[in-house]
Scaffold this active site. Structure first.
Site, mmCIF file in Angstrom:
data_model
loop_
_atom_site.group_PDB
_atom_site.id
_atom_site.type_symbol
_atom_site.label_atom_id
_atom_site.label_comp_id
_atom_site.label_asym_id
_atom_site.label_seq_id
_atom_site.Cartn_x
_atom_site.Cartn_y
_atom_site.Cartn_z
ATOM 1 N N LYS A 252 19.021 22.156 14.357
ATOM 2 C CA LYS A 252 17.997 22.179 14.861
ATOM 3 C C LYS A 252 17.960 22.277 16.245
ATOM 4 O O LYS A 252 19.147 22.461 16.687
ATOM 5 C CB LYS A 252 18.196 20.321 15.312
ATOM 6 C CG LYS A 252 19.080 19.681 16.241
ATOM 7 C CD LYS A 252 18.641 18.117 16.095
ATOM 8 C CE LYS A 252 18.264 17.760 17.948
ATOM 9 N NZ LYS A 252 18.256 17.559 18.869
ATOM 10 N N ASP B 127 20.558 17.854 10.983
ATOM 11 C CA ASP B 127 20.017 16.238 11.649
ATOM 12 C C ASP B 127 21.994 15.771 12.193
ATOM 13 O O ASP B 127 22.029 15.627 10.934
ATOM 14 C CB ASP B 127 19.257 15.487 11.399
ATOM 15 C CG ASP B 127 19.004 14.230 12.794
ATOM 16 O OD1 ASP B 127 20.338 14.015 13.487
ATOM 17 O OD2 ASP B 127 18.322 13.776 12.601
ATOM 18 N N HIS B 128 22.923 16.202 13.297
ATOM 19 C CA HIS B 128 23.929 15.727 12.979
ATOM 20 C C HIS B 128 24.207 13.416 12.859
ATOM 21 O O HIS B 128 24.808 13.212 12.590
ATOM 22 C CB HIS B 128 24.654 16.600 14.566
ATOM 23 C CG HIS B 128 24.145 16.010 15.759
ATOM 24 N ND1 HIS B 128 23.349 16.008 16.642
ATOM 25 C CD2 HIS B 128 25.276 14.737 16.319
ATOM 26 C CE1 HIS B 128 23.010 15.181 17.623
ATOM 27 N NE2 HIS B 128 24.634 14.600 18.019
ATOM 28 N N HIS C 202 16.368 12.504 14.970
ATOM 29 C CA HIS C 202 16.978 11.445 14.995
ATOM 30 C C HIS C 202 16.619 10.223 14.969
ATOM 31 O O HIS C 202 16.746 9.401 14.403
ATOM 32 C CB HIS C 202 18.167 11.506 16.715
ATOM 33 C CG HIS C 202 18.699 12.704 16.940
ATOM 34 N ND1 HIS C 202 19.255 13.310 15.865
ATOM 35 C CD2 HIS C 202 19.134 13.028 18.009
ATOM 36 C CE1 HIS C 202 19.831 14.416 16.391
ATOM 37 N NE2 HIS C 202 19.837 14.753 17.398
#
Ligand code: BG6
Length: 569
Positions: free
Chosen positions: A228, A257-258, A320
């Site tokens: 991202k 998207d971690h 997020h």
């Protein structure tokens, strides 16, 4: 940081005197094979048992029945992990520590190699030494066992090149073929783009021109992991998706998207769909509203120039916060397959109406921190941070009220907020249920509060349920009490870092925790009209919140106008 009782013993230790570029224990050109039996167990069960034996005393493991049935690990195929941006911060802080952790816990195959690509000149040895130093700083398990590191380091080679230079990709094609043959990686390649976003398109184009995307040439799979931010608005995200699509099929693309790799975020689905009692009340009949908070006490640290371009809306809202919202609001998928899951998330995003400028003004607030105090220390305002314009109009806080216009959620506000330099680090999803329809306990000293369910994503990971209870005594006094589950006390295992989970999944070919092209575009479709509306407005009176406070007054007003308050975390 947790230190293992005993150092793990993944891969074979390096043979003394082995050439750094040679596969430690395989003849050149030999076919890919699982790790030898003396080196690592072959079955997932055996691996688990071996790990349990190596890392924790059996008695301790057996003492906690909740540990039973933990995730069954699978072993990825042999592969070359081609890391673009290998000298950068992300590679050193997250990607390489995650790879090393997977290696040391026997979750990577023996035939696994990293090809690190960067612009700066390095010998293999010098580059490995830098990574080793970074592990001391960023590995979540310390100390680093020398033999384990040596075996892993042998699998890392450095390749210098400029991402915009076509010659890089031709040279790389030859180098990767050689390494495939030498290391028995079977032609499988995972390209990982840990670079500046501006390099994504040139790298993808370069890989395509050099034929490095072709799965049928030489066999093996090819996958690409893209970090991202994926685009900076809807138009650029569509353009980037188009560039990616010219070279790779969607099934080969893993957009990170971690947050989706965090254990507590993955648990949202288990909590919702693995329990029978919550789903029937998970809707507008019972839920008054939902609050999603991503608070950070840190400022922009050394990322001033990145943040100037991004701001909280691009850094948090588009990804997020939207992902957390989608997981909370989605319908049950038919399976846990990547597409079934992502179809349901996309439906949620589709049900959020893009805002007009008037909607944006009424439903979205932004803030920027000025000087203040965090954790007892004085801190500078955003405009004084390194690489930040002293008159910057970039937002470091975003608050929004969104509605998911579908059958389940019609009329239920979702309040989202994220900010830097807030009083503490806390990510939480709070589902606020409605009050009881009839107040029976009016004589009580305090009004019982409505039920609340808080999913604590980090830190202090857990789930809290608030309900009313009678205070012991002769009268009927009612008070709210909490039922609290914490991961720390229920499971005596450490959660993996999100990057470990995501990298392992990409190597296994499981895209469920990665965002699909339509999902990314839908999220941008919600955020871009807000950015456009802001661009047409006069600049805000920044700074408008002090570092160490809970954000601008307008954020409180957003809820107060609805007769609600942000939850005190
Ligand atoms: C990143 C943002 O995506 O997430 C950073 O770019 C932020 O600004 C980080 O600090 C937070 O991640 P975590 O895992 O610490 O919550």
């Amino acid at each position: 940081m947790t230190r293992p009782a005993k150092p793990g013993k993944p891969g074979k230790p390096a043979k003394p005197g082995a050439a750094p570029d040679a596969a430690p224990d395989r003849p050149p050109g030999a076919a890919a094979a699982p790790r030898p039996p003396d080196d690592a167990p072959l079955t997932a069960r055996a691996m688990r048992l071996a790990r349990a034996g190596k890392r924790r005393p059996a008695a301790k493991a057996a003492a906690n029945p909740l540990r039973e049935g933990l995730r069954l690990e699978r072993m990825p195929d042999p592969a070359l992990f081609v890391l673009f941006g290998a000298t950068g911060d992300l590679a050193h802080r997250k990607v390489v520590p995650a790879l090393f952790q997977l290696w040391r816990t026997n979750l990577l195959p023996h035939e696994f190699s990293v090809v690190a690509i960067g612009r700066r000149p390095y010998t293999d040895e010098a580059f490995r030494a830098e990574l080793r130093a970074s592990l001391d700083q960023f590995s979540r398990v310390l100390p680093i066992e020398t033999a384990v590191w040596d075996a892993f380091a042998e699998r890392i080679t450095y390749h210098r090149g400029d991402f915009g230079d076509e010659a890089l990709y031709d040279g790389l094609a030859t180098r990767l073929d050689e390494l495939d043959a030498k290391r028995g990686t079977g032609g499988n390649r995972c390209y990982y783009l840990a670079t500046q976003p501006s390099a994504f398109a040139p790298i993808i184009g370069g890989l395509g021109r050099a034929g490095l995307d072709h799965e049928h040439h030489g066999g093996g799979w090819r996958r690409i992991v893209v970090e991202k931010p994926f685009g900076r608005d809807l138009t650029s995200a569509i353009r980037l998706n188009r560039e990616v699509g010219k070279v790779f099929r969607e099934s080969q693309v893993y957009r990170i998207d971690h947050y989706l790799g965090k254990e507590t975020v993955r648990n949202i689905l288990v909590f919702r769909f693995g329990n029978g009692i919550f789903e029937p009340i998970w809707n507008r009949r019972y839920v008054d509203h939902v609050q999603i908070t991503v608070a950070e006490s840190i400022g922009v640290e050394k990322r001033g120039s990145f943040y100037e371009e991004a701001g909280a809306s691009r850094d948090f809202l588009q990804n997020h916060l939207m992902q957390l919202l989608a997981l909370v609001a989605m319908e049950p998928p038919t399976t846990f397959g990547a597409d079934a899951l992502r179809d349901e998330k996309v439906k949620v995003l589709r049900a959020i109406e893009p805002m007009t400028p008037a909607d944006a003004a009424a439903n979205v607030v932004r803030g920027q921190y000025g000087p203040g105090w965090v954790a007892g220390e004085p801190v500078a305002g955003y405009r004084k941070e390194p690489d930040v314009d002293p008159e910057s109009e970039t937002e470091t806080y975003i608050g929004a009220r969104l509605f998911v216009d579908d059958w389940r959620w019609a009329g239920v506000p979702f309040y989202l907020r994220a900010g830097k330099r807030l009083p503490k680090r806390a990510t939480e999803i709070a589902v606020q249920f409605k009050q009881v329809p009839h107040a029976l306990f009016k004589g009580s000293n305090a009004d019982p509060e409505a039920n609340l369910l808080a999913l604590r994503i980090q830190p202090d990971e857990g789930i809290l349920l608030r309900f009313a209870a009678k205070v012991p005594g002769l009268g009927v006094d009612v008070r709210s009490v909490n039922m609290d589950f914490t991961y720390g006390s229920a499971f005596s295992v450490d959660s993996p870092d999100a990057y470990e989970t995501l990298i392992l999944d990409a190597l296994l070919g499981d895209a469920s925790l990665f965002t699909r092209s339509d999902e990314v575009e839908k999220a941008w479709g919600i955020v871009t009209p807000v950015l456009d509306a802001w661009a047409d407005e006069p600049p805000p009176a920044f700074p408008n919140y002090a570092a160490g406070s809970w954000g601008p007054e307008a954020a409180d007003a957003l809820l107060l106008g609805d007769g609600r308050r942000w939850r005190r975390i």
